[in-house]
Motif scaffolding. Structure first.
Motif, PDB file in Angstrom:
ATOM      1  N   GLY A   1      45.362 -86.869  10.982  1.00 53.23           N
ATOM      2  CA  GLY A   1      44.946 -85.743  11.824  1.00 53.23           C
ATOM      3  C   GLY A   1      45.719 -84.486  11.500  1.00 53.23           C
ATOM      4  O   GLY A   1      45.157 -83.373  11.456  1.00 53.23           O
ATOM      5  N   VAL A   2      47.032 -84.604  11.275  1.00 49.90           N
ATOM      6  CA  VAL A   2      47.853 -83.440  10.932  1.00 49.90           C
ATOM      7  C   VAL A   2      47.399 -82.850   9.605  1.00 49.90           C
ATOM      8  O   VAL A   2      47.265 -81.626   9.458  1.00 49.90           O
ATOM      9  N   ARG A   3      47.112 -83.711   8.614  1.00 52.43           N
ATOM     10  CA  ARG A   3      46.637 -83.204   7.316  1.00 52.43           C
ATOM     11  C   ARG A   3      45.309 -82.485   7.453  1.00 52.43           C
ATOM     12  O   ARG A   3      45.080 -81.453   6.821  1.00 52.43           O
ATOM     13  N   GLN A   4      44.428 -83.019   8.269  1.00 49.58           N
ATOM     14  CA  GLN A   4      43.135 -82.365   8.472  1.00 49.58           C
ATOM     15  C   GLN A   4      43.319 -81.012   9.151  1.00 49.58           C
ATOM     16  O   GLN A   4      42.678 -80.027   8.782  1.00 49.58           O
ATOM     17  N   ALA A   5      44.212 -80.959  10.139  1.00 49.98           N
ATOM     18  CA  ALA A   5      44.451 -79.698  10.850  1.00 49.98           C
ATOM     19  C   ALA A   5      45.067 -78.658   9.918  1.00 49.98           C
ATOM     20  O   ALA A   5      44.678 -77.493   9.933  1.00 49.98           O
ATOM     21  N   ILE A   6      46.021 -79.071   9.105  1.00 52.02           N
ATOM     22  CA  ILE A   6      46.646 -78.139   8.162  1.00 52.02           C
ATOM     23  C   ILE A   6      45.632 -77.691   7.130  1.00 52.02           C
ATOM     24  O   ILE A   6      45.594 -76.526   6.735  1.00 52.02           O
ATOM     25  N   GLY A   7      44.772 -78.584   6.696  1.00 57.42           N
ATOM     26  CA  GLY A   7      43.748 -78.240   5.711  1.00 57.42           C
ATOM     27  C   GLY A   7      42.754 -77.235   6.252  1.00 57.42           C
ATOM     28  O   GLY A   7      42.276 -76.357   5.534  1.00 57.42           O
ATOM     29  N   ARG A   8      42.424 -77.317   7.514  1.00 56.38           N
ATOM     30  CA  ARG A   8      41.479 -76.360   8.115  1.00 56.38           C
ATOM     31  C   ARG A   8      42.120 -74.991   8.286  1.00 56.38           C
ATOM     32  O   ARG A   8      41.455 -73.967   8.184  1.00 56.38           O
ATOM     33  N   LYS A   9      43.419 -74.952   8.575  1.00 56.35           N
ATOM     34  CA  LYS A   9      44.113 -73.668   8.726  1.00 56.35           C
ATOM     35  C   LYS A   9      44.259 -72.957   7.398  1.00 56.35           C
ATOM     36  O   LYS A   9      44.253 -71.744   7.334  1.00 56.35           O
ATOM     37  N   ALA A  10      44.412 -73.731   6.329  1.00 52.33           N
ATOM     38  CA  ALA A  10      44.676 -73.152   5.017  1.00 52.33           C
ATOM     39  C   ALA A  10      43.497 -72.335   4.506  1.00 52.33           C
ATOM     40  O   ALA A  10      43.669 -71.333   3.844  1.00 52.33           O
ATOM     41  N   GLY A  11      42.314 -72.731   4.787  1.00 54.90           N
ATOM     42  CA  GLY A  11      41.182 -71.976   4.286  1.00 54.90           C
ATOM     43  C   GLY A  11      39.892 -72.724   4.572  1.00 54.90           C
ATOM     44  O   GLY A  11      39.900 -73.857   5.035  1.00 54.90           O
ATOM     45  N   PRO A  12      38.772 -72.057   4.304  1.00 57.27           N
ATOM     46  CA  PRO A  12      37.495 -72.704   4.582  1.00 57.27           C
ATOM     47  C   PRO A  12      37.287 -73.891   3.651  1.00 57.27           C
ATOM     48  O   PRO A  12      37.739 -73.894   2.516  1.00 57.27           O
ATOM     49  N   GLU A  13      36.578 -74.858   4.163  1.00 58.70           N
ATOM     50  CA  GLU A  13      36.265 -76.041   3.370  1.00 58.70           C
ATOM     51  C   GLU A  13      35.219 -75.697   2.335  1.00 58.70           C
ATOM     52  O   GLU A  13      34.236 -75.022   2.655  1.00 58.70           O
ATOM     53  N   PRO A  14      35.395 -76.092   1.102  1.00 59.34           N
ATOM     54  CA  PRO A  14      34.351 -75.804   0.110  1.00 59.34           C
ATOM     55  C   PRO A  14      33.106 -76.625   0.430  1.00 59.34           C
ATOM     56  O   PRO A  14      33.189 -77.731   0.940  1.00 59.34           O
ATOM     57  N   GLU A  15      31.961 -76.009   0.115  1.00 58.58           N
ATOM     58  CA  GLU A  15      30.702 -76.715   0.380  1.00 58.58           C
ATOM     59  C   GLU A  15      30.553 -77.868  -0.605  1.00 58.58           C
ATOM     60  O   GLU A  15      30.830 -77.721  -1.780  1.00 58.58           O
ATOM     61  N   PRO A  16      30.079 -78.987  -0.091  1.00 59.96           N
ATOM     62  CA  PRO A  16      29.862 -80.107  -1.011  1.00 59.96           C
ATOM     63  C   PRO A  16      28.683 -79.828  -1.926  1.00 59.96           C
ATOM     64  O   PRO A  16      27.795 -79.041  -1.590  1.00 59.96           O
ATOM     65  N   ALA A  17      28.673 -80.449  -3.065  1.00 57.27           N
ATOM     66  CA  ALA A  17      27.586 -80.276  -4.021  1.00 57.27           C
ATOM     67  C   ALA A  17      26.293 -80.750  -3.379  1.00 57.27           C
ATOM     68  O   ALA A  17      26.258 -81.782  -2.718  1.00 57.27           O
ATOM     69  N   ARG A  18      25.246 -79.974  -3.558  1.00 55.87           N
ATOM     70  CA  ARG A  18      23.963 -80.320  -2.944  1.00 55.87           C
ATOM     71  C   ARG A  18      23.353 -81.500  -3.677  1.00 55.87           C
ATOM     72  O   ARG A  18      23.296 -81.526  -4.884  1.00 55.87           O
ATOM     73  N   ALA A  19      22.885 -82.441  -2.914  1.00 55.12           N
ATOM     74  CA  ALA A  19      22.310 -83.647  -3.485  1.00 55.12           C
ATOM     75  C   ALA A  19      20.800 -83.515  -3.650  1.00 55.12           C
ATOM     76  O   ALA A  19      20.149 -84.425  -4.110  1.00 55.12           O
ATOM     77  N   GLY A  20      20.229 -82.384  -3.243  1.00 56.66           N
ATOM     78  CA  GLY A  20      18.796 -82.213  -3.398  1.00 56.66           C
ATOM     79  C   GLY A  20      18.027 -82.546  -2.129  1.00 56.66           C
ATOM     80  O   GLY A  20      16.817 -82.459  -2.107  1.00 56.66           O
ATOM     81  N   ARG A  21      18.725 -82.828  -1.054  1.00 58.94           N
ATOM     82  CA  ARG A  21      18.083 -83.129   0.217  1.00 58.94           C
ATOM     83  C   ARG A  21      18.723 -82.304   1.312  1.00 58.94           C
ATOM     84  O   ARG A  21      19.913 -82.027   1.293  1.00 58.94           O
ATOM     85  N   THR A  22      17.937 -81.958   2.264  1.00 57.71           N
ATOM     86  CA  THR A  22      18.444 -81.247   3.425  1.00 57.71           C
ATOM     87  C   THR A  22      18.263 -82.139   4.635  1.00 57.71           C
ATOM     88  O   THR A  22      17.191 -82.714   4.834  1.00 57.71           O
TER      89      THR A  22
END
Length: 147
Positions: free
Chosen positions: A101-122
């Motif tokens: 949880g701490v790693r996730q919280a620190i990761g969110r503060k550091a910057g926006p999450e990169p978008e995952p590669a699109r798999a061709g489906r929405t």
């Protein structure tokens, strides 16, 4: 003449019986010697066999003692692993979850999450989209009619 014939016949019979008795005496002497030789050799062999059996019994007693000790050690190790798992298992899981949880919280503060590669489906929330249009299922296409 008859007396001489009976005497000759009697002499031949006695000679034949004497030869048989001599041969029987030789056979009995050879048998006695053989039994004596077998007895001389059998007694040490029996003593060696008895010593071997005693030694094997001693070794089996040692193996039995070792097996008993191994069984006791196994049960102690099982009890120890159960105790360690119950003592440290829960707190370690909690610490790992907290760290995640701490790693996730620190990761969110550091910057926006990169978008995952699109798999061709929405994915549209609340709607079900067929996985493969036109694919046959059990001899029918996705609309339910037979081809």
């Amino acid at each position: 003449m008859a007396g001489i014939l009976v005497a000759v016949f009697w002499a031949i019979l006695v000679s034949f019986l004497a030869v048989v008795l001599v041969r029987l005496a030789q056979t009995l002497r050879a048998t006695t010697k053989l039994v004596a030789d077998v007895t001389e050799q059998a007694v040490p062999l029996l003593a060696d066999a008895s010593a071997t059996v005693r030694s094997a019994q001693t070794q089996l007693d040692k193996v039995d003692a070792i097996a008993t000790d191994v069984q006791e050690v196994t049960s102690n190790a099982s009890a120890l692993s159960t105790t360690v798992a119950s003592t440290f298992g829960g707190p370690l899981v909690k610490v790992a979850a907290f760290g995640y949880g701490v790693r996730q919280a620190i990761g969110r503060k550091a910057g926006p999450e990169p978008e995952p590669a699109r798999a061709g489906r929405t994915v549209i929330v609340g709607r079900t989209v067929p996985s493969a249009r036109g694919r046959k299922r059990n001899g029918r296409n996705s609309r339910g009619s037979k081809d």
